[in-house]
Design a protein around this motif. Structure first.
Motif, PDB file in Angstrom:
ATOM      1  N   ALA A 422     -20.681  -2.111  -2.653  1.00 17.35           N
ATOM      2  CA  ALA A 422     -21.292  -1.023  -3.442  1.00 17.35           C
ATOM      3  C   ALA A 422     -22.307  -0.256  -2.604  1.00 17.35           C
ATOM      4  CB  ALA A 422     -21.964  -1.605  -4.689  1.00 17.35           C
ATOM      5  N   LYS A 423     -22.990  -0.981  -1.727  1.00 25.07           N
ATOM      6  CA  LYS A 423     -24.024  -0.366  -0.890  1.00 25.07           C
ATOM      7  C   LYS A 423     -23.428   0.646   0.087  1.00 25.07           C
ATOM      8  CE  LYS A 423     -28.564  -1.009  -0.163  1.00 25.07           C
ATOM      9  NZ  LYS A 423     -29.577  -1.014  -1.257  1.00 25.07           N
ATOM     10  N   ILE A 424     -22.198   0.365   0.553  1.00 22.64           N
ATOM     11  CA  ILE A 424     -21.585   1.281   1.525  1.00 22.64           C
ATOM     12  C   ILE A 424     -20.656   2.281   0.834  1.00 22.64           C
ATOM     13  CG2 ILE A 424     -21.748  -0.399   3.397  1.00 22.64           C
ATOM     14  CD1 ILE A 424     -18.766  -0.970   3.070  1.00 22.64           C
ATOM     15  N   GLY A 425     -20.721   2.354  -0.506  1.00 23.23           N
ATOM     16  CA  GLY A 425     -20.015   3.400  -1.228  1.00 23.23           C
ATOM     17  C   GLY A 425     -18.678   3.045  -1.840  1.00 23.23           C
ATOM     18  N   LEU A 426     -18.306   1.770  -1.849  1.00 25.69           N
ATOM     19  CA  LEU A 426     -17.039   1.374  -2.468  1.00 25.69           C
ATOM     20  C   LEU A 426     -17.228   1.176  -3.972  1.00 25.69           C
ATOM     21  CD1 LEU A 426     -15.682  -1.260   0.104  1.00 25.69           C
ATOM     22  CD2 LEU A 426     -15.340   1.207   0.087  1.00 25.69           C
ATOM     23  N   SER A 427     -16.154   1.359  -4.725  1.00 24.02           N
ATOM     24  CA  SER A 427     -16.216   1.162  -6.174  1.00 24.02           C
ATOM     25  C   SER A 427     -16.205  -0.332  -6.494  1.00 24.02           C
ATOM     26  CB  SER A 427     -15.024   1.843  -6.841  1.00 24.02           C
ATOM     27  OG  SER A 427     -13.809   1.184  -6.498  1.00 24.02           O
ATOM     28  N   LEU A 485     -17.676 -13.282  13.386  1.00 23.83           N
ATOM     29  CA  LEU A 485     -17.242 -12.231  12.460  1.00 23.83           C
ATOM     30  C   LEU A 485     -18.346 -11.881  11.460  1.00 23.83           C
ATOM     31  CD1 LEU A 485     -13.617 -13.483  11.673  1.00 23.83           C
ATOM     32  CD2 LEU A 485     -14.204 -11.334  12.807  1.00 23.83           C
ATOM     33  N   THR A 486     -19.003 -12.926  10.930  1.00 24.70           N
ATOM     34  CA  THR A 486     -20.032 -12.696   9.910  1.00 24.70           C
ATOM     35  C   THR A 486     -21.281 -12.053  10.504  1.00 24.70           C
ATOM     36  OG1 THR A 486     -19.196 -14.617   8.699  1.00 24.70           O
ATOM     37  CG2 THR A 486     -21.379 -13.820   8.076  1.00 24.70           C
ATOM     38  N   THR A 487     -21.627 -12.459  11.724  1.00 21.04           N
ATOM     39  CA  THR A 487     -22.792 -11.871  12.392  1.00 21.04           C
ATOM     40  C   THR A 487     -22.627 -10.362  12.567  1.00 21.04           C
ATOM     41  OG1 THR A 487     -23.189 -13.940  13.588  1.00 21.04           O
ATOM     42  CG2 THR A 487     -24.237 -11.955  14.466  1.00 21.04           C
ATOM     43  N   PHE A 488     -21.401  -9.934  12.862  1.00 16.47           N
ATOM     44  CA  PHE A 488     -21.142  -8.510  13.094  1.00 16.47           C
ATOM     45  C   PHE A 488     -20.419  -7.859  11.903  1.00 16.47           C
ATOM     46  CE2 PHE A 488     -21.510 -10.367  17.346  1.00 16.47           C
ATOM     47  CZ  PHE A 488     -22.472  -9.533  17.892  1.00 16.47           C
ATOM     48  N   CYS A 489     -20.607  -8.447  10.723  1.00 17.32           N
ATOM     49  CA  CYS A 489     -19.964  -7.912   9.516  1.00 17.32           C
ATOM     50  C   CYS A 489     -20.385  -6.468   9.237  1.00 17.32           C
ATOM     51  CB  CYS A 489     -20.307  -8.793   8.321  1.00 17.32           C
ATOM     52  SG  CYS A 489     -19.688  -8.199   6.747  1.00 17.32           S
ATOM     53  N   TYR A 490     -21.621  -6.125   9.607  1.00 18.10           N
ATOM     54  CA  TYR A 490     -22.122  -4.766   9.324  1.00 18.10           C
ATOM     55  C   TYR A 490     -21.330  -3.690  10.069  1.00 18.10           C
ATOM     56  CZ  TYR A 490     -24.541  -5.287  13.834  1.00 18.10           C
ATOM     57  OH  TYR A 490     -24.845  -5.479  15.157  1.00 18.10           O
ATOM     58  N   LYS A 491     -20.546  -4.104  11.065  1.00 16.69           N
ATOM     59  CA  LYS A 491     -19.711  -3.155  11.803  1.00 16.69           C
ATOM     60  C   LYS A 491     -18.439  -2.786  11.028  1.00 16.69           C
ATOM     61  CE  LYS A 491     -21.997  -2.948  15.813  1.00 16.69           C
ATOM     62  NZ  LYS A 491     -22.517  -1.668  16.362  1.00 16.69           N
ATOM     63  N   PHE A 492     -18.099  -3.593  10.012  1.00 19.41           N
ATOM     64  CA  PHE A 492     -16.884  -3.344   9.239  1.00 19.41           C
ATOM     65  C   PHE A 492     -17.225  -2.409   8.070  1.00 19.41           C
ATOM     66  CE2 PHE A 492     -16.315  -7.325  11.416  1.00 19.41           C
ATOM     67  CZ  PHE A 492     -14.966  -7.372  11.762  1.00 19.41           C
ATOM     68  N   VAL A 493     -17.069  -1.120   8.308  1.00 16.25           N
ATOM     69  CA  VAL A 493     -17.444  -0.108   7.303  1.00 16.25           C
ATOM     70  C   VAL A 493     -16.183   0.509   6.707  1.00 16.25           C
ATOM     71  CG1 VAL A 493     -18.716   2.022   6.884  1.00 16.25           C
ATOM     72  CG2 VAL A 493     -19.557   0.376   8.580  1.00 16.25           C
ATOM     73  N   GLY A 494     -16.123   0.576   5.381  1.00 15.93           N
ATOM     74  CA  GLY A 494     -14.945   1.106   4.694  1.00 15.93           C
ATOM     75  C   GLY A 494     -14.144  -0.018   4.042  1.00 15.93           C
ATOM     76  N   PHE A 495     -13.251   0.357   3.137  1.00 14.67           N
ATOM     77  CA  PHE A 495     -12.515  -0.645   2.367  1.00 14.67           C
ATOM     78  C   PHE A 495     -11.602  -1.501   3.245  1.00 14.67           C
ATOM     79  CE2 PHE A 495      -8.531  -1.711   0.088  1.00 14.67           C
ATOM     80  CZ  PHE A 495      -9.061  -2.671  -0.764  1.00 14.67           C
ATOM     81  N   ILE A 496     -10.777  -0.876   4.073  1.00 13.60           N
ATOM     82  CA  ILE A 496      -9.815  -1.625   4.904  1.00 13.60           C
ATOM     83  C   ILE A 496     -10.540  -2.536   5.903  1.00 13.60           C
ATOM     84  CG2 ILE A 496      -7.944  -1.477   6.586  1.00 13.60           C
ATOM     85  CD1 ILE A 496      -7.093  -0.746   3.774  1.00 13.60           C
ATOM     86  N   PRO A 497     -11.529  -2.030   6.659  1.00 12.32           N
ATOM     87  CA  PRO A 497     -12.240  -2.911   7.599  1.00 12.32           C
ATOM     88  C   PRO A 497     -12.942  -4.084   6.894  1.00 12.32           C
ATOM     89  CG  PRO A 497     -12.662  -0.626   8.151  1.00 12.32           C
ATOM     90  CD  PRO A 497     -11.956  -0.616   6.829  1.00 12.32           C
ATOM     91  N   MET A 557     -36.131  -7.633   1.465  1.00 16.13           N
ATOM     92  CA  MET A 557     -37.122  -7.210   2.449  1.00 16.13           C
ATOM     93  C   MET A 557     -36.669  -5.962   3.199  1.00 16.13           C
ATOM     94  SD  MET A 557     -38.833  -9.586   5.433  1.00 16.13           S
ATOM     95  CE  MET A 557     -37.333  -9.656   6.400  1.00 16.13           C
ATOM     96  N   THR A 558     -35.367  -5.853   3.458  1.00 15.36           N
ATOM     97  CA  THR A 558     -34.848  -4.751   4.276  1.00 15.36           C
ATOM     98  C   THR A 558     -34.086  -3.698   3.461  1.00 15.36           C
ATOM     99  OG1 THR A 558     -32.808  -5.986   4.720  1.00 15.36           O
ATOM    100  CG2 THR A 558     -34.627  -6.275   6.275  1.00 15.36           C
ATOM    101  N   ASP A 559     -33.860  -3.987   2.157  1.00 15.06           N
ATOM    102  CA  ASP A 559     -33.073  -3.116   1.302  1.00 15.06           C
ATOM    103  C   ASP A 559     -31.683  -2.884   1.889  1.00 15.06           C
ATOM    104  OD1 ASP A 559     -32.681  -1.643  -1.027  1.00 15.06           O
ATOM    105  OD2 ASP A 559     -33.143   0.265  -0.014  1.00 15.06           O
ATOM    106  N   SER A 560     -31.163  -3.921   2.541  1.00 15.46           N
ATOM    107  CA  SER A 560     -29.838  -3.875   3.167  1.00 15.46           C
ATOM    108  C   SER A 560     -29.333  -5.312   3.289  1.00 15.46           C
ATOM    109  CB  SER A 560     -29.924  -3.223   4.550  1.00 15.46           C
ATOM    110  OG  SER A 560     -28.743  -3.456   5.282  1.00 15.46           O
ATOM    111  N   TYR A 561     -28.008  -5.470   3.349  1.00 15.04           N
ATOM    112  CA  TYR A 561     -27.436  -6.815   3.451  1.00 15.04           C
ATOM    113  C   TYR A 561     -27.076  -7.180   4.891  1.00 15.04           C
ATOM    114  CZ  TYR A 561     -27.284  -6.532  -1.591  1.00 15.04           C
ATOM    115  OH  TYR A 561     -27.648  -6.410  -2.912  1.00 15.04           O
ATOM    116  N   THR A 562     -27.438  -6.302   5.836  1.00 12.64           N
ATOM    117  CA  THR A 562     -27.111  -6.558   7.238  1.00 12.64           C
ATOM    118  C   THR A 562     -27.738  -7.839   7.742  1.00 12.64           C
ATOM    119  OG1 THR A 562     -26.886  -4.188   7.698  1.00 12.64           O
ATOM    120  CG2 THR A 562     -27.237  -5.640   9.576  1.00 12.64           C
ATOM    121  N   LEU A 563     -29.056  -8.001   7.554  1.00 13.92           N
ATOM    122  CA  LEU A 563     -29.735  -9.206   8.029  1.00 13.92           C
ATOM    123  C   LEU A 563     -29.234 -10.457   7.308  1.00 13.92           C
ATOM    124  CD1 LEU A 563     -33.538  -8.502   8.689  1.00 13.92           C
ATOM    125  CD2 LEU A 563     -31.751  -9.124  10.317  1.00 13.92           C
TER     126      LEU A 563
END
Length: 599
Positions: A422-427, A485-497, A557-563
């Motif tokens: 939801a944070k990256i814009g998916l329904s 994979l989980t450490t760099f999960c923030y690189k997977f942007v969009g539904f398919i990735p 704390m960061t208002d993001s799920y990256t960390l």
């Protein structure tokens, strides 16, 4: 009177109680029941992330507060393992599963009326967590009790239900929330938990035989595979219905067996429920009726692979099959009465009388159930599963710390994936599909790892010949990949990735679920499996309780799920890398032993 029923003595020193696993028949109904318990219970847990965003909006809660739900839910499910095992050992798999479904039903019903986030924390996290814990243990134990040669396949099918549940319930939950509101999800799961209780009702108790201690070597010969073997029913010219529960099979056997002859040896069934046609007709002679308690006393009860591949088991099957010894008894074959041929309704009553007679014998001989055969001493069961001296074993300590770290990083990604979507814009529908991708690949991964782990691998220079080493390397490498994979999960942007990440995460983490008990046996031996597995459940529970709240705090704390994903990924990565040190510890231990022997 118990003494009046006795005939010629079989053993003055007692014997081992050995279950008679059918390796099929009603066992497949049990597998289906266990499969659906996993579908419903794990499906609820793994897909709960779909509910979280709505609950946070409804009650104006932050990520830290919301993450307490999943941390307590999964933490208590795993952490209550030793307690659930003690209950299962005393009351049986059927009663424990139905009780767990009842407890979870209460928590689910209370959740429907929740008016604050802390209500959900208690009703779902605590109450349903304990209920699922009571369902989780017997759903595994009953399958391993019913199967030996086909155990790897049977347990693989059963635990695959977790992935199937995630695939099903993630989109179903999203649909209910969108169309009927979040309370409708809990209403629907009330019906699902009733189905869990019905699945638990299929967990019928097994029939047991009494194997005299001094005749072990002779009786073990029955367990050797022989092309001339046939099923016990066929040996008597009977054709049992494939899906007949054990009680019905016993009844049909009783009609043809008549009264047992005095002085005949009691011989256990083979792991396939077979006997040699050239040997004496068995007719279930020497059975002590059905027993649904004491299962956790069996040393291989948590081993989910093919037990016939374990060298220790092949050397002395009854030692590991046995749920306890009946010490100090002057037991006789005649003391275990055969059921009347004409009274089918008396079969179960006779089985209960057999069990009561054994208890009376134990008391009159001055013993106090020293082996906890009936599982009545719950404290003893718990203490056996929490053998703290094992922590002094460097190899086990390293593996336990790795399990702790894996548990810290395992559940949070599933919990935060829909929120991150939801944070990256998916329904919300797309977010649920991302979670379903995890379910599909996790199901495939469990089957693949379960099958491959029992076989040699076609690697160059004979590197795949050692199956124990193969399993450890598969486990280590898959956890390492999962961590990266989980450490760099923030690189997977969009539904398919993001769906691709979810699928890869689901496949690689399957090794952690499938291979833990098998690797424990490789490291410590079959004798210590129950003790080690109980400790691991506790460590996993602790890791699962602390992981999500820390991840939730980082998100707030960061208002993001990256960390949050980076934190989980590092834990998973370290848990995999550190286990590459196990071969080094094993080599050092072998050298120390060799030096000690030489000196």
């Amino acid at each position: 009177n118990f003494q009046k029923m006795t005939g010629a003595p079989v053993s003055s020193g007692g014997g081992k109680l050995v279950p008679l696993p059918p390796d099929g028949g009603w066992g497949w109904v049990v597998v289906i029941g266990s499969f659906f318990v996993h579908v419903f219970a794990d499906g609820f847990v793994y897909s709960f992330g779909v509910l979280v965003e709505t609950l946070m909006e409804e009650f104006q809660a932050n990520n830290t507060m919301a993450s307490l739900i999943i941390s307590l839910l999964t933490g208590l499910t795993l952490g209550s393992g030793p307690l659930a095992s003690a209950v299962c050992n005393k009351y049986g798999c059927r009663v424990t599963t139905i009780t767990g479904a009842g407890v979870a039903f209460i928590g689910c019903a209370l959740s429907y009326f929740a008016t604050a986030m802390w209500h959900i924390v208690i009703s779902v996290g605590v109450i349903m967590g304990i209920g699922f814990g009571l369902m989780y243990c017997p759903a595994i134990v009953i399958v391993t009790m019913y199967f030996e040669n086909k155990r790897s396949l049977a347990t693989g099918i059963a635990v695959a239900g977790a992935g199937v549940g995630t695939v099903l319930f993630a989109p179903i939950n999203a649909f209910f929330i969108t169309n009927f509101g979040w309370r409708s999800v809990f209403l629907a799961f009330l019906f699902v938990l009733v189905l869990c209780a019905l699945c638990g009702a299929t967990f019928a108790p097994l029939e047991f035989a009494l194997v005299p201690d001094e005749e072990e070597e002779e009786t073990n010969e029955v367990f050797e595979e022989d092309g001339k073997k046939t099923t016990a029913n066929e040996a008597h010219g009977e054709k049992a219905t494939l899906l007949s529960p054990p009680t019905m099979i016993e009844r049909s056997m009783s009609q043809s067996s008549g009264v047992q002859k005095v002085g005949e040896k009691i011989r256990p069934a083979s792991s396939m429920g077979a006997v040699d046609v050239e040997s004496q007709p068995r007719s279930r002679r020497g059975t002590v009726g059905e027993r649904d308690s004491g299962y956790l006393n069996r040393k291989d009860v948590f081993y989910t692979g093919s037990i016939s591949n374990v060298a220790e088991f092949r050397e002395d099957p009854d030692k590991f099959r046995s749920t306890g010894s009946l010490h100090g008894r002057h037991t006789t074959v005649g003391s275990i009465p055969a059921h009347s041929t004409g009274k089918l309704d008396d079969v179960r009553e006779g089985s209960q009388e057999d069990s009561q007679a054994l208890d009376v014998s134990e008391k009159t001989n001055g013993t106090d159930n020293t082996d906890n055969v009936e599982g009545k001493n719950m404290f003893k069961t718990i203490s056996n599963m929490l053998s703290l001296p094992l922590l002094l074993e460097p190899t086990f300590l390293l593996f336990a710390i790795s399990n702790l770290l894996t548990s810290v990083g395992f559940n949070s990604p599933l919990y935060f994936l829909p929120l991150h979507s939801a944070k990256i814009g998916l329904s919300s529908i797309e977010g649920s599909k991302v979670l379903s991708a995890f379910g599909v690949s996790n199901t495939i991964g469990r089957i693949v790892f379960g099958v491959v782990a029992d076989h040699k691998l076609p690697l160059p220079a004979g590197l795949g010949e050692d199956t124990a080493r193969n399993r450890l390397w598969m486990y280590n490498i898959s956890l390492t990949i999962c961590g990266l994979l989980t450490t760099f999960c923030y690189k997977f942007v969009g539904f398919i990735p993001l769906a691709t990440y979810s699928a890869l995460f689901g496949f690689s983490i399957a090794s952690y679920i499938c291979l833990t008990s098998v690797i424990l046996v490789d490291l410590l031996g079959l004798d210590k499996l129950t003790n080690a597995f109980g400790l691991l459940l506790l460590w996993q529970g602790v890791g699962t309780v602390f992981g999500p709240p820390i991840s939730g705090y980082l998100a707030d704390m960061t208002d993001s799920y990256t960390l949050s994903f980076v934190f989980c990924g590092i834990n998973l990565l370290v848990s995999g890398l550190m286990l590459f040190g196990i071969p080094i510890l094993q080599q050092r231990r072998a050298k120390a032993k060799a030096a000690a022997i030489k000196n």
